[in-house]
Write an enzyme that holds these catalytic residues in place. Structure first.
Site, short mmCIF file in Angstrom:
data_model
loop_
_atom_site.label_atom_id
_atom_site.label_comp_id
_atom_site.label_asym_id
_atom_site.label_seq_id
_atom_site.Cartn_x
_atom_site.Cartn_y
_atom_site.Cartn_z
CG ASP A 1 21.38 52.51 11.15
OD1 ASP A 1 20.34 51.97 11.55
OD2 ASP A 1 21.39 53.47 10.37
CB SER B 1 13.26 68.64 9.54
OG SER B 1 12.15 68.71 8.68
CE1 TYR C 1 11.49 63.66 12.03
CE2 TYR C 1 10.28 65.35 10.83
CZ TYR C 1 11.43 64.63 11.02
OH TYR C 1 12.54 64.86 10.24
CE LYS D 1 14.69 65.28 12.97
NZ LYS D 1 15.95 64.58 13.16
P1 NAD Z 1 16.27 57.08 7.54
O1 NAD Z 1 15.18 56.53 8.36
O2 NAD Z 1 16.50 56.53 6.18
O3 NAD Z 1 17.64 57.02 8.35
C1 NAD Z 1 17.72 57.10 9.74
C2 NAD Z 1 18.59 55.96 10.22
O4 NAD Z 1 18.70 56.02 11.64
C3 NAD Z 1 18.02 54.58 9.86
O5 NAD Z 1 19.02 53.80 9.27
C4 NAD Z 1 17.61 54.01 11.21
O6 NAD Z 1 17.74 52.60 11.25
C5 NAD Z 1 18.56 54.72 12.16
N1 NAD Z 1 18.10 54.87 13.55
C6 NAD Z 1 16.96 55.42 14.00
N2 NAD Z 1 16.94 55.42 15.34
C7 NAD Z 1 18.11 54.87 15.76
C8 NAD Z 1 18.71 54.61 17.01
N3 NAD Z 1 18.07 54.89 18.16
N4 NAD Z 1 19.92 54.04 17.05
C9 NAD Z 1 20.57 53.73 15.91
N5 NAD Z 1 20.08 53.96 14.68
C10 NAD Z 1 18.86 54.53 14.62
O7 NAD Z 1 16.03 58.67 7.45
P2 NAD Z 1 16.77 59.75 6.57
O8 NAD Z 1 15.80 60.22 5.54
O9 NAD Z 1 18.09 59.29 6.14
O10 NAD Z 1 16.88 60.91 7.63
C11 NAD Z 1 18.06 61.10 8.42
C12 NAD Z 1 17.80 62.21 9.41
O11 NAD Z 1 17.40 63.39 8.71
C13 NAD Z 1 16.66 61.90 10.39
O12 NAD Z 1 17.00 62.42 11.65
C14 NAD Z 1 15.49 62.66 9.80
O13 NAD Z 1 14.55 63.01 10.78
C15 NAD Z 1 16.17 63.87 9.22
N6 NAD Z 1 15.41 64.47 8.11
C16 NAD Z 1 15.02 63.71 7.05
C17 NAD Z 1 14.27 64.27 6.03
C18 NAD Z 1 13.81 63.45 4.87
O14 NAD Z 1 12.90 63.87 4.16
N7 NAD Z 1 14.37 62.28 4.57
C19 NAD Z 1 13.94 65.64 6.06
C20 NAD Z 1 14.38 66.39 7.16
C21 NAD Z 1 15.12 65.81 8.18
C1 UD1 Z 2 6.93 65.89 4.78
C2 UD1 Z 2 6.82 66.05 6.27
C3 UD1 Z 2 7.97 66.90 6.79
C4 UD1 Z 2 9.31 66.32 6.34
C5 UD1 Z 2 9.28 66.22 4.80
C6 UD1 Z 2 10.52 65.66 4.21
C7 UD1 Z 2 4.39 65.97 6.60
C8 UD1 Z 2 3.18 66.75 7.01
N1 UD1 Z 2 5.54 66.68 6.58
O1 UD1 Z 2 6.83 67.16 4.19
O2 UD1 Z 2 7.94 66.94 8.19
O3 UD1 Z 2 10.36 67.17 6.75
O4 UD1 Z 2 8.19 65.37 4.44
O5 UD1 Z 2 10.60 64.30 4.52
O6 UD1 Z 2 4.33 64.77 6.35
N2 UD1 Z 2 1.67 64.86 -1.91
C9 UD1 Z 2 0.65 64.41 -2.73
N3 UD1 Z 2 0.41 63.06 -2.76
C10 UD1 Z 2 1.12 62.15 -2.03
C11 UD1 Z 2 2.16 62.64 -1.19
C12 UD1 Z 2 2.40 63.99 -1.15
O7 UD1 Z 2 0.00 65.19 -3.41
O8 UD1 Z 2 0.83 60.96 -2.08
C13 UD1 Z 2 1.99 66.30 -1.90
C14 UD1 Z 2 1.82 66.96 -0.53
O9 UD1 Z 2 0.51 67.42 -0.37
C15 UD1 Z 2 2.86 68.08 -0.62
C16 UD1 Z 2 3.95 67.50 -1.52
O10 UD1 Z 2 3.34 66.44 -2.24
O11 UD1 Z 2 2.31 69.20 -1.28
C17 UD1 Z 2 5.14 66.96 -0.76
O12 UD1 Z 2 4.69 66.05 0.24
P1 UD1 Z 2 5.71 65.15 1.10
O13 UD1 Z 2 6.66 64.46 0.18
O14 UD1 Z 2 4.90 64.31 2.01
O15 UD1 Z 2 6.57 66.21 1.89
P2 UD1 Z 2 6.09 67.40 2.88
O16 UD1 Z 2 4.65 67.34 3.12
O17 UD1 Z 2 6.66 68.66 2.32
#
Ligand code: NAD
Ligand code: UD1
Length: 333
Positions: free
Chosen positions: A31, A125, A149, A153
């Site tokens: 990381d 995602s 973003y 993906k």
């Molecule tokens: P996060 O930001 O907490 O974790 C990602 C980690 O990757 C961080 O520790 C960051 O420092 C590291 N990182 C980023 N770019 C890097 C690089 N070039 N080299 C080395 N380290 C690097 O995010 P997360 O929520 O744990 O998500 C993990 C993965 O899942 C991501 O690819 C994210 O896009 C995907 N994802 C997350 C969600 C969500 O809601 N959390 C939803 C769908 C997909």
């Molecule tokens: C977002 C990202 C999506 C990502 C996902 C999980 C966007 C447009 N999409 O999705 O790409 O995969 O997070 O990390 O950002 N809400 C409120 N008030 C707030 C925040 C959110 O009402 O302050 C509502 C939103 O309108 C939505 C729900 O809560 O209906 C969830 O929102 P959020 O947690 O941001 O996730 P997603 O929009 O589903």
């Protein structure tokens, strides 16, 4: 069995590291802390009582990635979490998002080829479903994106599919996560983003802590049961366990396979607020404001494929997710 977790200090990666260590895997984390803190590594050790190798590495940099493969020698599986993930930010700095999220995968693939590592699990995602025409979402439904973003993906999915087709020895598992919330039951690791959170649960916990006076609920005129947006919230520990199943699967199969990791349940914003306040006995004042641009009414998974093929199913309920999110955040200074 040695598993390299790119981005393993992050939210989902750290929980996956715990599950892997507790199940006897040899874990290597890389990381660059662009969105995480080194303290997380100590917390993983504290929870599991186990040690692991860590490399401060940028996965877009060939020399950093080569150093890991050269030093470790025999990595069986890579789980590629490393990536930038803020939708709004990706619209402001798209080049950084494409550079980081695409380059890291390409560099990793080159090094995996060079060091003969054949198994990869990728963090995709539900964002790749774009604006869904129908729910629940199945893996074979059309994909599209509404922001850079999301495109990173979808492009990564395409790259990995092409690479798997080019070499029948490879195994690639694409995991489409829905909305992970919650934290480890110890309260030691969880999600605590810097700055003003965009996502619902981190915002709710900040309101509960008194950092912000109230939650803005983005619209109550959607065609849903109470008019607020519906999502598939999944406990991060369930999600982490899904990775163990995906790793086991990748070791036994070749080719590319895609799985939704969600619960299959849709909950509204008000369901989350009401459950959070009820289980944690805290107030979350809210106000209804305009819809957030780009939001969809409903997004939830059909999780049948992961259930049938990976033998995985989310086990924790919404009360667990709300309790564990608060348990983590309320203990942070
Ligand atoms: P996060 O930001 O907490 O974790 C990602 C980690 O990757 C961080 O520790 C960051 O420092 C590291 N990182 C980023 N770019 C890097 C690089 N070039 N080299 C080395 N380290 C690097 O995010 P997360 O929520 O744990 O998500 C993990 C993965 O899942 C991501 O690819 C994210 O896009 C995907 N994802 C997350 C969600 C969500 O809601 N959390 C939803 C769908 C997909
Ligand atoms: C977002 C990202 C999506 C990502 C996902 C999980 C966007 C447009 N999409 O999705 O790409 O995969 O997070 O990390 O950002 N809400 C409120 N008030 C707030 C925040 C959110 O009402 O302050 C509502 C939103 O309108 C939505 C729900 O809560 O209906 C969830 O929102 P959020 O947690 O941001 O996730 P997603 O929009 O589903």
């Amino acid at each position: 069995m040695k598993v390299l977790l790119t981005g393993g200090a992050g939210y989902i990666g750290s929980h996956t590291a715990v599950e892997l260590l507790e199940n006897g895997y040899d874990v290597v984390i890389g990381d660059n802390f662009v969105n995480s803190k080194p303290e997380v590594l100590e917390k993983i050790k504290q929870i599991t009582g186990k040690n692991f190798k860590f490399y401060e590495a940028d996965f877009t940099k060939k020399e950093d990635v080569e150093n890991i493969f050269k030093t470790e020698g025999d990595i069986d599986v890579v789980v590629h979490f490393a990536g930038l993930k803020a939708v709004g930010e990706s619209c402001s700095i798209p080049v950084s998002y494409y550079r980081n999220n695409i380059d890291s995968t390409l560099t990793l693939l080159e090094m995996m080829k060079q060091y003969d590592c054949k198994n990869l699990v990728f963090s995709s995602s539900a964002t790749v479903y774009g604006v869904p025409k129908t729910v629940p979402l199945k893996e074979d439904m059309p994909t599209s994106c509404t922001n850079p973003y999301g495109w990173t993906k979808l492009m990564n999915e395409q790259i990995l599919t092409d690479v798997a087709k080019s070499n029948p020895d490879l195994s690639i598992v694409l995991l489409r996560y829905f909305n992970p919330i919650g934290a480890h039951a110890s309260g030691l690791i969880g999600e605590d983003p810097n700055g003003i959170p965009n996502n619902l649960m981190p915002y709710i916990t900040k309101v509960a802590k008194g950092v912000y006076p109230n939650l803005n609920v983005y619209g109550n005129d959607y065609p849903t049961k109470d008019g607020t947006g519906v999502r598939d919230y999944i406990h991060v520990v369930d999600l982490a366990k899904g990775h163990l199943k995906a790793i086991e699967y990748s070791l036994k199969h070749r080719g590319v396979e895609t799985f939704n990791l969600g619960t299959g349940n849709g909950y509204s914003v008000l369901d989350i607020v009401n459950t959070f306040t009820a289980v944690n006995h805290v107030n979350v004042p809210y106000q209804i404001v305009e819809r957030r641009p780009g939001d969809v009414a409903e997004c939830y998974a059909d999780a049948t494929k992961a259930n049938q093929i990976l033998h995985w199913k989310a086990e924790k309920n919404l009360e667990d997710m709300c309790k564990d999110s608060w348990n983590f955040v309320s203990h942070q200074s």
